[in-house]
Write an enzyme that holds these catalytic residues in place. Structure first.
Site, PDB file in Angstrom:
ATOM      1  N   ASP A 229      85.880  17.617  37.380  1.00 57.92           N
ATOM      2  CA  ASP A 229      85.878  17.009  38.706  1.00 57.92           C
ATOM      3  C   ASP A 229      86.849  15.839  38.633  1.00 57.92           C
ATOM      4  OD1 ASP A 229      85.458  16.278  41.278  1.00 57.92           O
ATOM      5  OD2 ASP A 229      83.269  16.253  41.167  1.00 57.92           O
TER       6      ASP A 229
HETATM    7  C1  BGC Z   1      84.510  15.887  44.440  1.00 57.38           C
HETATM    8  C2  BGC Z   1      84.930  17.332  44.327  1.00 57.38           C
HETATM    9  C3  BGC Z   1      86.290  17.524  44.950  1.00 57.38           C
HETATM   10  C4  BGC Z   1      87.271  16.591  44.250  1.00 57.38           C
HETATM   11  C5  BGC Z   1      88.692  16.692  44.774  1.00 57.38           C
HETATM   12  C6  BGC Z   1      85.574  14.938  43.914  1.00 57.38           C
HETATM   13  O1  BGC Z   1      85.266  13.617  44.221  1.00 57.38           O
HETATM   14  O2  BGC Z   1      83.313  15.674  43.744  1.00 57.38           O
HETATM   15  O3  BGC Z   1      83.980  18.154  44.964  1.00 57.38           O
HETATM   16  O4  BGC Z   1      86.682  18.854  44.862  1.00 57.38           O
HETATM   17  O5  BGC Z   1      86.842  15.246  44.431  1.00 57.38           O
HETATM   18  O6  BGC Z   1      88.777  16.163  46.056  1.00 57.38           O
END
Ligand code: BGC
Length: 814
Positions: A229
């Site tokens: 993530d």
């Molecule tokens: C989120 C993800 C997301 C990623 C990219 C993160 O903060 O938890 O779900 O895909 O950011 O935006």
């Protein structure tokens, strides 16, 4: 390895460079070898491709894309075909926008109704979630782009999401929190998985060998790519060893150096790195091939229609006293509620979509033949009280036969990075309902929220339609349901308890410091309410229709259950029939019943269909912590067919041969788990369940702060500067809320307050590196001048190295 020849041509540095991003959304390319970047974009209910300024919080606008209803909404359709269709549209738009990997679906379990991201997830049930997720993935990947199932795993709270340690027993982990991922991988065949920010039993998920190697790769046979993530990588080398191919976003090469060094020092065998590179290349090449074939001409109207159909199948009719619905078109309707003018249709954070079209109720009424006496907002969207707004709404309501009242949660309340504070709708809306019910008894409420709310006001409304977050075409979908053009067929994919205190995890949610203990074990959602006989407002699987269905003639064999379903009402409709299974032996504690299959059937009035729901490998299995395997207990099982989890229409019993495993538990040590009364589990009983001591759950306030401590912990820091910074942040948050800037205040919580120091380096794309962070931590821990000197020295060093690199690159180019 598929790309051995290519990998053999790479230097060690080039291989390492592929293991992290080039910028916020793209992977590294190697021009001389013909390896192009991949583009990764959010998200689960529509494409969020940011062409310019990038962020992971949904701040900067993205290219317009169809905003489908969120997962929490489509979950209510219980329609896998619909899920696949939405997936196909998402895949098509992703390909058209040259997106290789679409960061969705999000499939975390709804352990607690207050998790800020529940609107992005499907259900409290793993089987239901797994089926819906697999269908989305099949649809998305049918266009050759990759889905990315997230967040693996046990990511069930937003508070301290980047550092919280989830303490959960192995059986609960397998049966509740991993089953949907297992299905997404085995049935959906997802090409990419996103690891979660949090820790699992003491190790970051991304580095967790048990999760990432033993379960994901060895047991489930996953041969795709794992991406962190955003900013979620802790120890890059440990992550790589656990099989994490890609770290996102860029660290400006900082962690590539870690990898190169680890190979040189023999901590990682180069073969292991090669295998990671191989899997990443396979993803890059296969998705790129699809993007080359994709078409950029998207029929936006067609996609908008598909979003409307998805909403229509997902809206849930919760109450229909005196058959107030469908609306009688001869009646005069007063439309009240800010959401009628300005629809509440999606949540906030990284999933936010810039819709191509946005339908609004007020603009659409005429087309539906609804005679309106007018409109009043009735309340302030963000909770500010106004007596005059209520008075005006009541004046309007007095002149009408029916009040159509649009209520719910605002978009600031349901947001990534923040959990909700309570389960209620804003007080000013409750005041409005109370006042309206005094002047007009015929209220039909349309509720918009992506998660569960308490409804102490429910007896004041005659009709209640739950629209959830129904996407860009939601307004018209709702009107079609209200007028009866479409017969509602959605059923809840989560339980609505009477009060928040009834939820089994409420004493242990959210974890506020080091960890969160999943003391309720396997009993989440209906598994708990049902087994502990706790009364609920609306059970899992519940939803009304404008017609009625009758179930009859159950036949059970070793491989399936068959029954008849008849539409006994006056209009066509669709029914979601649900298969629940309950083990009659009490040797191993279990929920009274568990969902093991479902189907959605369309029937005309008077029509009867024979329905078959097959059993599968999950129907009778449980996870045995002694054998560390899925086993089957030899026992009689109740096979139940229900219109909801609380409305079982047909039941039979069948004996199933077991797998002969030894019993896993000592009953007398786990009395609450055997009775299902798990809302107040003692420490010692939980320790028996997890088979170890509960780790210390509070911060050691005397210790200096380190990489994985959060900015919020600066309140205990030794350094005056850090404590001052903390006070300024909390003041700014308080002040912004006070002046009504709730979304900006939220951002402080999301992006600063709960951020571990490590995240400062991982998320700034190389502006601050780890050695500079060491200096920052010295300042935080009370060594201001030493720390400042260190930061400046490291900064100069970084600039020097980069300049040197630029010169080298230019020279090489010449
Ligand atoms: C989120 C993800 C997301 C990623 C990219 C993160 O903060 O938890 O779900 O895909 O950011 O935006």
């Amino acid at each position: 390895m598929k790309h051995k020849d290519l990998i053999n041509q790479m230097t060690l540095e080039e291989k390492a460079s592929l293991m992290s991003g080039k910028d916020f959304w793209q992977t590294m390319d190697i021009e001389r070898l013909g390896i192009n970047s991949m583009f990764l974009a959010d998200g689960p209910h529509g494409i969020r491709k940011q062409a310019e300024a990038a962020d992971h919080l949904g701040l900067n606008e993205s290219i317009p894309a169809t905003c489908f209803p969120t997962a929490a909404t489509v979950a209510n359709s219980w329609n896998e075909e619909l899920g696949e269709k939405i997936g196909q549209y998402l895949g098509k738009e992703a390909a058209a926008q040259q997106v290789n990997v679409l960061l969705g679906p999000g499939i975390n379990m709804k352990r607690n109704p207050l998790c800020g991201r529940n609107f992005e997830y499907f259900s409290e049930d793993p089987y239901h979630t797994g089926k819906m997720a697999a269908s989305y993935i099949k649809g998305i990947q049918s266009h050759g782009v990759s889905a990315c199932v997230k967040h693996f795993a046990v990511n069930n709270q937003e508070e301290r999401r980047m550092s919280i340690d989830t303490i959960v027993d192995e059986r609960t982990l397998r049966e509740i929190y991993l089953t949907a991922f297992e299905m997404a991988i085995k049935e959906g065949d997802t090409k990419t998985v996103m690891s979660a920010y949090n820790m699992l039993n003491g190790t970051y998920t991304n580095e967790n060998q048990h999760l990432m190697q033993e379960i994901l790769r060895d047991e489930w046979g996953f041969d795709g790519v794992v991406v962190t993530d955003w900013g979620g990588s802790n120890d890059r080398v440990a992550g790589l060893l656990a099989g994490n191919e890609l770290e996102m976003p860029t660290t400006a090469g900082e962690t590539n150096i870690d990898i190169v060094q680890a190979v040189k020092e023999g901590l990682i065998e180069e073969d292991v790195l090669d295998e990671n590179v191989d899997r990443l290349l396979e993803l890059a090449f296969t998705t790129e091939e699809a993007l080359q074939k994709s078409r950029s001409d998207i029929n936006l109207q067609e996609h908008h229609q598909a979003a409307q159909q998805a909403a229509e199948e997902s809206i849930v009719l919760l109450k229909n006293e005196d058959q107030i619905l469908p609306l009688d078109k001869k009646k005069q309707v007063a439309v009240i509620g800010d959401f009628a003018k300005d629809a509440r249709y999606q949540g906030a954070g990284s999933s936010i979509v810039n819709p191509t079209i946005l339908d609004q109720t007020l603009d659409s009424l005429e087309g539906f033949g609804i005679a309106s006496t007018g409109y009043e907002p009735g309340y302030n969207r963000y909770g500010k009280k106004s007596t005059s707004a209520i008075q005006k709404a009541c004046e309007l309501a007095k002149q009408a036969d029916v009040v159509l009242l649009y209520i719910g949660l605002d978009e600031v309340t349901e947001a990534e990075g923040l959990d909700r504070q309570n389960m209620s709708i804003p007080e000013n809306q409750i005041d409005l309902i109370n006042a309206l019910s005094e002047v007009n008894p015929n209220i039909v409420a349309v509720l918009s929220s992506g998660s569960v709310v308490e409804m102490p006001w429910i007896h004041k409304v005659k009709g209640l339609v739950h629209a959830y977050l129904s996407g860009q075409a939601g307004a018209k979908a709702i009107l079609n349901i209200l007028t009866g053009e479409v017969n509602p067929s959605g059923k809840l994919a989560e339980t609505y308890p009477l009060t928040y205190e009834d939820t089994p995890s409420y004493r242990h949610f959210p974890g506020k410091e080091v960890s969160v203990e999943y003391r309720e074990g396997i009993y989440i959602g209906y598994r708990y309410y049902d087994t502990s006989n706790t009364e609920v407002l609306f059970p899992f699987g519940y939803g009304l229709s404008y017609t009625t269905f009758e179930y009859s003639d159950i036949q059970v064999s070793q491989s399936e259950v068959t029954f008849n379903l008849e539409n006994t009402g006056q209009v066509s409709g669709m029914e979601v029939a649900q298969l629940y299974v309950g083990c009659q032996s009490n040797e191993i504690f279990r929920p009274k019943k568990e969902l093991k299959g479902f189907t959605k059937i369309h029937l005309h009035p008077g029509e009867i269909k024979t329905v078959t729901i097959p059993f599968d490998d999950k129907t009778f299995r449980y996870f045995n912590v002694k054998t560390n395997k899925w086993e089957i207990e030899a026992a009689d099982y109740s096979i139940m067919i229900g219109a909801s989890s609380a409305d079982i229409r047909l039941e039979d019993t069948i004996f199933i041969e077991g797998s002969g495993a030894p019993l896993p538990y000592q009953k007398e040590k786990l009395p609450s788990y055997y009775s299902g009364q798990v809302n107040n589990i003692s420490e010692s009983e939980f320790e028996h369940l997890i088979e170890r001591k509960i780790p210390v759950s509070t911060w050691d306030r005397s210790k200096p702060l380190g990489y994985n401590d959060t900015i919020a912990q600066c309140q205990y820091a030794k350094g005056l500067f850090a404590r001052f910074a903390y006070q300024s942040i909390t003041f700014a948050h308080w002040f912004l809320r006070k002046i009504g800037k709730r979304s900006t205040a939220n951002l402080i919580m999301m992006s600063v307050y709960h951020m571990p120091f490590r995240g400062v380096a991982r998320m700034t794309g190389g502006i601050i590196n780890m050695p500079m962070l060491d200096g920052i931590l010295m300042i935080v821990n009370g060594q201001f001048f030493k720390g400042l000197k260190h930061v400046l020295k490291e900064r100069r060093k970084m600039v020097r190295i980069r300049k040197g690199k630029e010169v080298a690159d230019v020279t090489e180019g010449v």
